[in-house]
Motif scaffolding. Structure first.
Motif, short mmCIF file in Angstrom:
data_model
loop_
_atom_site.label_atom_id
_atom_site.label_comp_id
_atom_site.label_asym_id
_atom_site.label_seq_id
_atom_site.Cartn_x
_atom_site.Cartn_y
_atom_site.Cartn_z
N THR A 134 0.85 -1.19 0.00
CA THR A 134 0.00 0.00 0.00
C THR A 134 0.88 1.24 0.00
N ARG A 135 0.52 2.23 -0.79
CA ARG A 135 1.30 3.45 -0.85
C ARG A 135 1.26 4.18 0.49
N MET A 136 2.29 4.97 0.74
CA MET A 136 2.35 5.72 1.99
C MET A 136 1.30 6.83 1.99
N GLY A 137 0.88 7.19 3.20
CA GLY A 137 -0.11 8.25 3.33
C GLY A 137 -1.52 7.70 3.42
N LYS A 138 -2.46 8.56 3.18
CA LYS A 138 -3.88 8.23 3.20
C LYS A 138 -4.36 7.80 4.60
N GLY A 139 -3.66 8.20 5.65
CA GLY A 139 -4.15 7.95 7.00
C GLY A 139 -3.80 6.58 7.55
N LYS A 140 -4.27 6.33 8.75
CA LYS A 140 -4.00 5.09 9.45
C LYS A 140 -4.86 3.97 8.87
N GLY A 141 -4.40 2.73 9.03
CA GLY A 141 -5.13 1.59 8.53
C GLY A 141 -6.40 1.33 9.30
N GLY A 142 -7.17 0.38 8.85
CA GLY A 142 -8.42 0.04 9.48
C GLY A 142 -8.23 -0.86 10.70
N PHE A 143 -9.26 -0.89 11.54
CA PHE A 143 -9.20 -1.71 12.74
C PHE A 143 -9.13 -3.19 12.37
N GLU A 144 -8.24 -3.92 13.09
CA GLU A 144 -8.05 -5.34 12.80
C GLU A 144 -8.39 -6.23 14.00
N TYR A 145 -7.83 -5.95 15.18
CA TYR A 145 -8.11 -6.78 16.35
C TYR A 145 -7.75 -6.00 17.61
N TRP A 146 -8.10 -6.57 18.77
CA TRP A 146 -7.80 -5.99 20.08
C TRP A 146 -6.59 -6.66 20.67
N ALA A 147 -5.82 -5.91 21.45
CA ALA A 147 -4.62 -6.45 22.09
C ALA A 147 -4.39 -5.73 23.41
N CYS A 148 -3.45 -6.22 24.18
CA CYS A 148 -3.08 -5.59 25.45
C CYS A 148 -1.57 -5.59 25.58
N ARG A 149 -1.04 -4.54 26.17
CA ARG A 149 0.40 -4.42 26.40
C ARG A 149 0.72 -4.99 27.78
N VAL A 150 1.56 -6.02 27.81
CA VAL A 150 1.88 -6.72 29.06
C VAL A 150 3.37 -6.53 29.34
N PRO A 151 3.74 -5.85 30.43
CA PRO A 151 5.16 -5.69 30.76
C PRO A 151 5.75 -6.97 31.33
N ALA A 152 7.06 -7.04 31.39
CA ALA A 152 7.73 -8.22 31.94
C ALA A 152 7.42 -8.35 33.42
N GLY A 153 7.17 -9.59 33.85
CA GLY A 153 6.87 -9.85 35.24
C GLY A 153 5.40 -9.74 35.61
N ARG A 154 4.51 -9.62 34.65
CA ARG A 154 3.09 -9.48 34.94
C ARG A 154 2.40 -10.86 34.89
N VAL A 155 1.54 -11.12 35.87
CA VAL A 155 0.77 -12.37 35.91
C VAL A 155 -0.39 -12.25 34.91
N VAL A 156 -0.52 -13.23 34.03
CA VAL A 156 -1.54 -13.20 32.99
C VAL A 156 -2.74 -14.07 33.40
N PHE A 157 -2.48 -15.31 33.81
CA PHE A 157 -3.54 -16.23 34.23
C PHE A 157 -3.30 -16.66 35.66
N GLU A 158 -4.40 -16.93 36.35
CA GLU A 158 -4.32 -17.39 37.73
C GLU A 158 -5.43 -18.41 37.97
N ILE A 159 -5.06 -19.54 38.54
CA ILE A 159 -5.99 -20.62 38.85
C ILE A 159 -6.09 -20.73 40.36
N ALA A 160 -7.30 -20.73 40.88
CA ALA A 160 -7.52 -20.81 42.32
C ALA A 160 -8.75 -21.65 42.58
#
Length: 258
Positions: A134-160
């Motif tokens: 795709t040529r440069m310009g013409k704005g940002k691309g369209g929405f594709e999916y959702w995500a989350c930023r997870v830093p190092a050392g963060r607990v993602v899942f927990e079973i209790a």
């Protein structure tokens, strides 16, 4: 003549109605308003999907996972006194990865009565993608999916749960571990907190992150406790202690050179 209507009245039937209160007739099913929802205000979200119900903006900058340079240990330990999965590197995890991992864990622990799986992160960052070549310009691309930023050392899942054993929890979290595109580790209640790539029981929250004692907080709400002054004095004592240790180290180094 045969009850024919004029052409003007017939064409009026084809014009869209400007009123936003027009609804689908009841003979077609349940009445649904045809007025569109403003873009970026309310997203269509099903129960099985991990996505925010409402967002302020439709698109967001890419960003990068943060690193707790101030010494914060938030999210690096367990909250439900069970077993957890903690990432070792900063990464951006997609909603599809979290959904498949969560489904695998729940399927494994389903026979265990009282076992629960808790998701400690949530995908709230919209990721936009532009097509290839795709040529440069013409704005940002369209929405594709959702995500989350997870830093190092963060607990993602927990079973209790009362009936969960470590062997079953380890097997269940192993199924989620292979679905995530990041190195991770299995932790228990005896595991030390992690700050980036450092894991040690000697790590403590910074003074600014420590909670004010309940008695001081209650008095400060009445204007009599001076809780802020107490916190500042505690930080000053900690700084004085660190300065004294550094002075002893410098004196010892000078004597060694002499």
């Amino acid at each position: 003549m045969l009850g024919l209507r004029p052409l003007a009245s017939f064409s009026s039937l084809l014009r869209p109605v400007a009123s936003s209160s027009r609804q689908i007739p009841a003979t077609w099913g349940a009445a649904v308003p045809l007025a569109p929802t403003p873009a970026g205000q309310l997203q269509v979200r099903f129960r099985s999907q991990l996505a925010p119900r409402r967002t302020k903006y439709r698109k967001s900058q890419k960003g990068r996972p943060g690193l707790p340079t101030g010494g914060s240990l938030k999210g690096s330990t367990l909250q439900h006194a069970g077993f957890g999965l903690r990432v070792l590197e900063s990464v951006r995890i997609t909603a599809a990865q979290l959904t498949s991992s969560l489904a695998a864990v729940k399927r494994k622990i389903k026979p265990v009565k009282g076992a629960e799986c808790h998701l400690r992160v949530f995908p709230d960052v919209p990721v936009c993608v532009k097509g290839n070549e795709t040529r440069m310009g013409k704005g940002k691309g369209g929405f594709e999916y959702w995500a989350c930023r997870v830093p190092a050392g963060r607990v993602v899942f927990e079973i209790a749960g009362s009936g969960i054993r470590e062997e079953i929890a380890r097997q269940a979290l192993k199924l989620a571990q292979v679905k995530l595109s990041v190195p991770s580790e299995f932790i228990t209640t005896s595991s030390p907190p992690r700050l980036g790539h450092i894991a040690s029981h000697a790590l403590v929250p910074p003074p600014a992150a420590r909670s004010v004692p309940a008695q001081l907080a209650d008095l400060d709400a009445k204007g009599e406790g001076h809780a802020v002054d107490a916190v500042l004095r505690r930080e000053e004592r900690r700084v004085d202690h660190v300065a004294a240790v550094l002075d002893k180290l410098s004196v010892g180094a000078a004597e060694a050179r002499a």
